[in-house]
Design an enzyme around this catalytic site. Structure first.
Site, PDB file in Angstrom:
ATOM      1  N   GLY A 175      12.419  25.621  -1.527  1.00 42.79           N
ATOM      2  CA  GLY A 175      12.802  24.943  -0.298  1.00 42.79           C
ATOM      3  C   GLY A 175      12.396  23.482  -0.379  1.00 42.79           C
ATOM      4  O   GLY A 175      11.515  23.112  -1.165  1.00 42.79           O
ATOM      5  N   GLN A 215      10.280  15.136   2.585  1.00 42.91           N
ATOM      6  CA  GLN A 215       9.733  15.192   1.230  1.00 42.91           C
ATOM      7  C   GLN A 215      10.468  14.274   0.259  1.00 42.91           C
ATOM      8  O   GLN A 215       9.972  14.010  -0.838  1.00 42.91           O
ATOM      9  CB  GLN A 215       9.758  16.635   0.701  1.00 42.91           C
ATOM     10  CG  GLN A 215       8.768  17.553   1.422  1.00 42.91           C
ATOM     11  CD  GLN A 215       8.815  18.972   0.891  1.00 42.91           C
ATOM     12  OE1 GLN A 215       9.715  19.728   1.254  1.00 42.91           O
ATOM     13  NE2 GLN A 215       7.900  19.324   0.013  1.00 42.91           N
ATOM     14  N   CYS A 221       3.567  24.022  -2.260  1.00 42.66           N
ATOM     15  CA  CYS A 221       4.456  23.001  -1.701  1.00 42.66           C
ATOM     16  C   CYS A 221       4.743  21.978  -2.786  1.00 42.66           C
ATOM     17  O   CYS A 221       3.838  21.575  -3.522  1.00 42.66           O
ATOM     18  CB  CYS A 221       3.755  22.338  -0.516  1.00 42.66           C
ATOM     19  SG  CYS A 221       4.686  20.972   0.216  1.00 42.66           S
ATOM     20  N   LEU A 222       5.986  21.549  -2.888  1.00 36.08           N
ATOM     21  CA  LEU A 222       6.356  20.574  -3.915  1.00 36.08           C
ATOM     22  C   LEU A 222       5.652  19.235  -3.710  1.00 36.08           C
ATOM     23  O   LEU A 222       5.570  18.434  -4.640  1.00 36.08           O
ATOM     24  CB  LEU A 222       7.877  20.382  -3.934  1.00 36.08           C
ATOM     25  CG  LEU A 222       8.681  21.615  -4.408  1.00 36.08           C
ATOM     26  CD1 LEU A 222      10.171  21.407  -4.164  1.00 36.08           C
ATOM     27  CD2 LEU A 222       8.425  21.900  -5.881  1.00 36.08           C
ATOM     28  N   HIS A 267       7.745  27.122   6.684  1.00 29.76           N
ATOM     29  CA  HIS A 267       7.155  26.008   5.924  1.00 29.76           C
ATOM     30  C   HIS A 267       7.991  24.739   6.111  1.00 29.76           C
ATOM     31  O   HIS A 267       7.457  23.651   6.348  1.00 29.76           O
ATOM     32  CB  HIS A 267       7.083  26.419   4.449  1.00 29.76           C
ATOM     33  CG  HIS A 267       6.478  25.399   3.537  1.00 29.76           C
ATOM     34  ND1 HIS A 267       5.254  25.562   2.927  1.00 29.76           N
ATOM     35  CD2 HIS A 267       6.929  24.191   3.112  1.00 29.76           C
ATOM     36  CE1 HIS A 267       4.985  24.505   2.183  1.00 29.76           C
ATOM     37  NE2 HIS A 267       5.983  23.655   2.266  1.00 29.76           N
ATOM     38  N   GLU A 268       9.322  24.878   6.013  1.00 30.72           N
ATOM     39  CA  GLU A 268      10.194  23.692   6.085  1.00 30.72           C
ATOM     40  C   GLU A 268      10.280  23.150   7.514  1.00 30.72           C
ATOM     41  O   GLU A 268      10.308  21.931   7.714  1.00 30.72           O
ATOM     42  CB  GLU A 268      11.592  24.009   5.549  1.00 30.72           C
ATOM     43  CG  GLU A 268      11.644  24.550   4.121  1.00 30.72           C
ATOM     44  CD  GLU A 268      10.860  23.749   3.098  1.00 30.72           C
ATOM     45  OE1 GLU A 268      10.590  22.554   3.324  1.00 30.72           O
ATOM     46  OE2 GLU A 268      10.497  24.331   2.059  1.00 30.72           O
ATOM     47  N   HIS A 290       7.355  21.064   8.042  1.00 29.92           N
ATOM     48  CA  HIS A 290       7.522  19.723   7.453  1.00 29.92           C
ATOM     49  C   HIS A 290       8.200  18.772   8.437  1.00 29.92           C
ATOM     50  O   HIS A 290       7.854  17.596   8.523  1.00 29.92           O
ATOM     51  CB  HIS A 290       8.382  19.783   6.185  1.00 29.92           C
ATOM     52  CG  HIS A 290       7.606  19.993   4.921  1.00 29.92           C
ATOM     53  ND1 HIS A 290       6.603  19.147   4.510  1.00 29.92           N
ATOM     54  CD2 HIS A 290       7.696  20.945   3.951  1.00 29.92           C
ATOM     55  CE1 HIS A 290       6.108  19.570   3.350  1.00 29.92           C
ATOM     56  NE2 HIS A 290       6.748  20.668   2.985  1.00 29.92           N
TER      57      HIS A 290
HETATM   58 ZN    ZN Z   1       6.420  21.842   1.354  1.00 30.10          ZN
END
Ligand code: ZN
Length: 186
Positions: free
Chosen positions: A46, A51, A88-89, A130-131, A134
């Protein structure tokens, strides 16, 4: 369409609540394409617009071989909780036990401005939560137990990427081995 650099923890855009999308235009469709391409290349499960430095309420996912995107989402969550690690990226190499609702129903719009409802359990439910977080400037480390959050902050401070990010005022291009994350980071 192009792959964008992924912003890392320390970048203010990640803790800034994103704005609602107003125009469902070509620019929005390009954003969805960039997010999708960047997520697939990472690889991740995701990715949210902040991000890649765009403070708009848009995210994409790639869960169980299904790609999706959602704009201006709202969430309904089950009381039932799921256990499991999350990454998380924007936090290379960090993974921590992160409790989430087992099931999530997300309502929002697709990139053509049509209303859609996405319902998921397990990893999809985790990704939707999670998204959406963000988009509200909330990060997964905010969801950890007190002791895990402490360990996570220590791990971040000692990481190779954190100091560089802060000192340079921008994000270095970090390549994380897919073997570290199994493509499941969000
Ligand atoms: Zn993340």
């Amino acid at each position: 369409m192009s792959i964008q650099p992924i912003r890392l923890f320390g970048d203010p855009v990640l803790v800034t609540p994103a704005s609602d999308v107003v125009d469902f235009d070509k620019e929005l469709r390009n954003l969805v394409a960039d997010l999708t391409e960047t997520m697939l290349e990472a690889p991740g499960a995701g990715l949210a617009a902040p991000q890649i430095g765009v403070s708009l309420r848009v995210f994409v996912w790639d869960v169980d071989d299904a790609l999706g995107h959602l704009i201006n989402p709202t969430l309904d969550l089950s009381e039932e909780i799921q256990e499991g690690e999350e990454g998380c990226l924007s936090f290379p190499e960090l993974r921590y036990e992160t409790p989430r609702a087992f099931r999530a129903v997300a309502k929002g719009w697709n990139m053509y401005g049509e209303p859609i409802i996405v319902e998921g359990t397990q990893l999809l439910a985790r990704a939707l939560q999670h998204e959406t977080d963000h988009l509200n400037g909330i990060l997964f480390i905010d969801k950890l137990s007190k002791s895990d959050r402490k360990s996570a902050m220590k791990e971040i401070r000692e990481s190779d990427w954190f100091g560089i990010t802060i000192a340079a005022g921008f994000n270095p291009a970090i390549k994380v081995s897919p073997h570290d994350t199994f493509g499941r980071n969000l």
